[in-house]
Scaffold this motif. Sequence first.
Motif, mmCIF file in Angstrom:
data_model
loop_
_atom_site.group_PDB
_atom_site.id
_atom_site.type_symbol
_atom_site.label_atom_id
_atom_site.label_comp_id
_atom_site.label_asym_id
_atom_site.label_seq_id
_atom_site.Cartn_x
_atom_site.Cartn_y
_atom_site.Cartn_z
ATOM 1 N N SER A 1 0.832 -1.217 0.000
ATOM 2 C CA SER A 1 0.000 0.000 0.000
ATOM 3 C C SER A 1 0.857 1.252 0.000
ATOM 4 N N ILE A 2 1.924 1.229 0.777
ATOM 5 C CA ILE A 2 2.809 2.395 0.861
ATOM 6 C C ILE A 2 3.426 2.681 -0.501
ATOM 7 N N VAL A 3 3.899 1.649 -1.165
ATOM 8 C CA VAL A 3 4.556 1.834 -2.464
ATOM 9 C C VAL A 3 3.537 2.208 -3.537
ATOM 10 N N GLN A 4 2.422 1.506 -3.599
ATOM 11 C CA GLN A 4 1.426 1.762 -4.647
ATOM 12 C C GLN A 4 0.837 3.162 -4.547
ATOM 13 N N ARG A 5 0.693 3.674 -3.344
ATOM 14 C CA ARG A 5 0.128 5.011 -3.157
ATOM 15 C C ARG A 5 1.193 6.114 -3.204
ATOM 16 N N GLY A 6 2.444 5.721 -3.387
ATOM 17 C CA GLY A 6 3.524 6.704 -3.454
ATOM 18 C C GLY A 6 3.807 7.364 -2.115
ATOM 19 N N ALA B 1 14.208 -0.338 4.763
ATOM 20 C CA ALA B 1 14.732 -1.530 4.085
ATOM 21 C C ALA B 1 13.622 -2.543 3.835
ATOM 22 N N VAL B 2 12.675 -2.645 4.750
ATOM 23 C CA VAL B 2 11.535 -3.546 4.558
ATOM 24 C C VAL B 2 10.752 -3.138 3.314
ATOM 25 N N ILE B 3 10.506 -1.843 3.175
ATOM 26 C CA ILE B 3 9.772 -1.338 2.015
ATOM 27 C C ILE B 3 10.568 -1.596 0.736
ATOM 28 N N ASP B 4 11.852 -1.263 0.754
ATOM 29 C CA ASP B 4 12.689 -1.430 -0.433
ATOM 30 C C ASP B 4 12.854 -2.898 -0.821
ATOM 31 N N ASP B 5 12.963 -3.777 0.166
ATOM 32 C CA ASP B 5 13.069 -5.205 -0.115
ATOM 33 C C ASP B 5 11.797 -5.738 -0.775
ATOM 34 N N ALA B 6 10.653 -5.241 -0.333
ATOM 35 C CA ALA B 6 9.388 -5.671 -0.943
ATOM 36 C C ALA B 6 9.336 -5.266 -2.408
ATOM 37 N N LEU C 1 7.106 -7.793 -4.784
ATOM 38 C CA LEU C 1 5.856 -7.954 -4.053
ATOM 39 C C LEU C 1 4.929 -6.770 -4.234
ATOM 40 N N CYS C 2 5.507 -5.639 -4.614
ATOM 41 C CA CYS C 2 4.694 -4.454 -4.883
ATOM 42 C C CYS C 2 5.355 -3.662 -6.004
ATOM 43 N N VAL C 3 4.542 -3.037 -6.785
ATOM 44 C CA VAL C 3 5.014 -2.278 -7.955
ATOM 45 C C VAL C 3 4.888 -0.802 -7.667
#
Length: 79
Positions: free
Chosen positions: A33-38, A66-71, A76-78
Amino acid sequence: MKLWNRFVGSRSIYANYQVRDEAELFARRFAASIVQRGLRHTFLLHLINLWDFGLMSRYDISRCIAVIDDAVERGLCVP
């Protein structure tokens, strides 16, 4: 962030030292959600705010990001 407020509201945080673990759990649970919503940058600013109030260390912030970047790296997320 509303997502963070809802997450924290549903958890039992009794002491300041628990915030760092909850932030990492939040990052793991809502990375997509964090990545998809920018919201990566906004999440980082929120973590820096927690650091400013003495609730997190720079290592805790690095671990959460790092958790976000690893995903993202694992696909796992685009972004």
